[in-house]
Design an enzyme around this catalytic site. Structure first.
Site, mmCIF file in Angstrom:
data_model
loop_
_atom_site.group_PDB
_atom_site.id
_atom_site.type_symbol
_atom_site.label_atom_id
_atom_site.label_comp_id
_atom_site.label_asym_id
_atom_site.label_seq_id
_atom_site.Cartn_x
_atom_site.Cartn_y
_atom_site.Cartn_z
ATOM 1 N N ASN A 90 12.385 -9.297 -5.669
ATOM 2 C CA ASN A 90 13.713 -9.462 -5.054
ATOM 3 C C ASN A 90 14.714 -9.007 -6.366
ATOM 4 O O ASN A 90 15.650 -8.357 -5.809
ATOM 5 C CB ASN A 90 14.170 -10.968 -4.964
ATOM 6 C CG ASN A 90 13.303 -11.274 -3.856
ATOM 7 O OD1 ASN A 90 13.436 -10.976 -2.621
ATOM 8 N ND2 ASN A 90 12.418 -12.438 -4.133
ATOM 9 N N TYR A 152 13.752 -15.397 -14.872
ATOM 10 C CA TYR A 152 15.097 -14.905 -14.084
ATOM 11 C C TYR A 152 15.870 -13.867 -14.795
ATOM 12 O O TYR A 152 16.680 -13.030 -14.552
ATOM 13 C CB TYR A 152 15.819 -16.152 -13.658
ATOM 14 C CG TYR A 152 17.103 -15.913 -13.022
ATOM 15 C CD1 TYR A 152 17.473 -15.028 -12.072
ATOM 16 C CD2 TYR A 152 18.166 -16.450 -13.488
ATOM 17 C CE1 TYR A 152 18.637 -14.819 -11.309
ATOM 18 C CE2 TYR A 152 19.546 -16.328 -13.074
ATOM 19 C CZ TYR A 152 19.802 -15.492 -11.967
ATOM 20 O OH TYR A 152 21.131 -15.248 -11.383
ATOM 21 N N LYS A 156 17.268 -10.292 -14.867
ATOM 22 C CA LYS A 156 18.820 -9.664 -14.920
ATOM 23 C C LYS A 156 19.065 -8.338 -15.965
ATOM 24 O O LYS A 156 19.776 -7.589 -15.691
ATOM 25 C CB LYS A 156 19.664 -10.692 -14.920
ATOM 26 C CG LYS A 156 19.938 -11.760 -13.868
ATOM 27 C CD LYS A 156 20.339 -10.950 -12.727
ATOM 28 C CE LYS A 156 20.333 -11.870 -11.382
ATOM 29 N NZ LYS A 156 20.799 -10.945 -10.383
#
Ligand SMILES: NC(=O)C1=CN([C@@H]2O[C@H](COP(=O)(O)OP(=O)(O)OC[C@H]3O[C@@H](n4cnc5c(N)ncnc54)[C@H](O)[C@@H]3O)[C@@H](O)[C@H]2O)C=CC1
Ligand SMILES: O=C1O[C@H](COP(=O)(O)O)[C@@H](O)[C@H](O)[C@H]1O
Length: 294
Positions: A90, A152, A156
């Site tokens: 994603n 996560y 980024k």
């Protein structure tokens, strides 16, 4: 800007804060893998400008990005505990598909939703909790290397690198906004770290508005309000984008109530959103809730 703006992840918390603030100011194309209820769509956005698609679907993304002038890319897994398979798909693959499509289509400006978690590793045991307090002068300013504290955050940091690449190769203007902690109506309650990185809804809308209007090359900026407590500098966002935030977590008590002696002027200017709880952030609609977000 005359051309439409593509907003991915339009149905989520950040997307809705942007649309409630500047929804009437642009011609939008909205993309989300979940269909958006009418209450989440600004007046004037036709069905043809609403894309229900996954950002890893190259064909759908190419169609959505055709002839747009700018992209605000928010879609992804926002959980700090997100597992690798999810952030890989994603957040990393998804960002690459959207950025490549945008660059190849000649999009001028691209704003990428990065995160405080891309630099969470700077919050060392020695620095915290002082770091979160008003009298501490340690600042990250966006020139430091990423230092993720979780996978996560790694995703980024990867998105920021992709942005650098697509800026250098295609001359697309790219701004990576390391968003702090977005909550509605008041800063995160009884949470020093959250209050140091609070981003109010109206400052969020204003910041992304500046990302759509300013002239820049490649930028990494912090997306927080003008908080007295802070360890992120907003100077680069001011200089490069003309960001001029209105809110400050110091206008609220630690428990999140407005202080009677301070005037958080203009609060409540947005109509209540029936789909978003007024108190703090709602649970993520598409991923299991973060266990830390009690
Ligand atoms: N809310 C916050 O305080 C912060 C958010 N961010 C980033 O901002 C972005 C938006 O975050 P939120 O609005 O809070 O998350 P959210 O979960 O509320 O919204 C994300 C939206 O993206 C859509 N989406 C997710 N994966 C998708 C995919 N593969 N294809 C198409 N649509 C997809 C979801 O359906 C959802 O509507 C994320 O990239 C997140 O990492 C960064 C820092 C702080
Ligand atoms: O990137 C994000 O950061 C915010 C704030 O992080 P937290 O560790 O203080 O919760 C988080 O609320 C959001 O879900 C996430 O996408």
């Amino acid at each position: 800007m005359d051309e439409p703006v593509l907003l991915t992840g339009a149905g989520g918390r950040v997307g809705q804060a942007i649309l409630r603030g500047i929804g009437d100011d642009y011609e939008w194309r909205l993309l989300d893998r979940e269909p958006l209820p009418a209450a989440k769509v600004p007046a004037g956005v036709t069905d043809a400008d609403r894309y229900v698609a996954d950002i890893t679907d190259e064909r759908a993304v190419r169609e959505a990005v055709a002839d747009v002038g700018a992209v605000i890319h928010l879609a992804g897994d926002p959980r700090k505990t997100a597992p690798w398979d999810s952030v890989l798909r994603n957040n990393i693959d998804g960002a690459q598909v959207v950025m490549r499509a945008a660059a190849e289509a000649g999009v001028e400006r691209f704003a990428f939703a990065s995160s405080n978690h891309a630099v969470g590793g700077y919050e060392t045991e020695e620095r915290t909790p002082d770091l979160y307090r008003e009298d501490d002068d340690y600042r990250l300013d966006g020139t430091e290397l990423p230092r993720p504290g979780n996978l996560y955050g790694v995703s980024k940091a990867a998105g920021e690198s992709l942005g650098r690449f697509y800026h250098d190769e295609y001359d697309m203007s790219v701004v990576c906004v390391r968003i702090g902690n977005l909550t509605k109506d008041h800063p995160p309650r009884e949470y020093e770290r959250g209050q140091a990185m609070w981003l109010s809804h109206r400052d969020c809308a204003h910041l992304f508005d500046r990302c759509l209007r300013a002239d820049y090359g490649y930028e990494v900026v912090y997306g927080i309000s003008d908080n007295d407590r802070r360890y992120y500098s907003i100077e680069r966002a001011r200089e490069a984008l003309g960001y001029d935030p209105a809110d400050n977590s110091a206008d609220y008590t630690f428990e999140g109530e407005p202080k009677p002696d301070r005037d958080p002027d203009g609060r409540g200017e947005y109509a209540a959103d029936p789909d978003v709880a007024a108190d703090d952030a709602p649970a993520e609609p598409n991923f299991p809730a973060d266990p830390d977000d009690a």
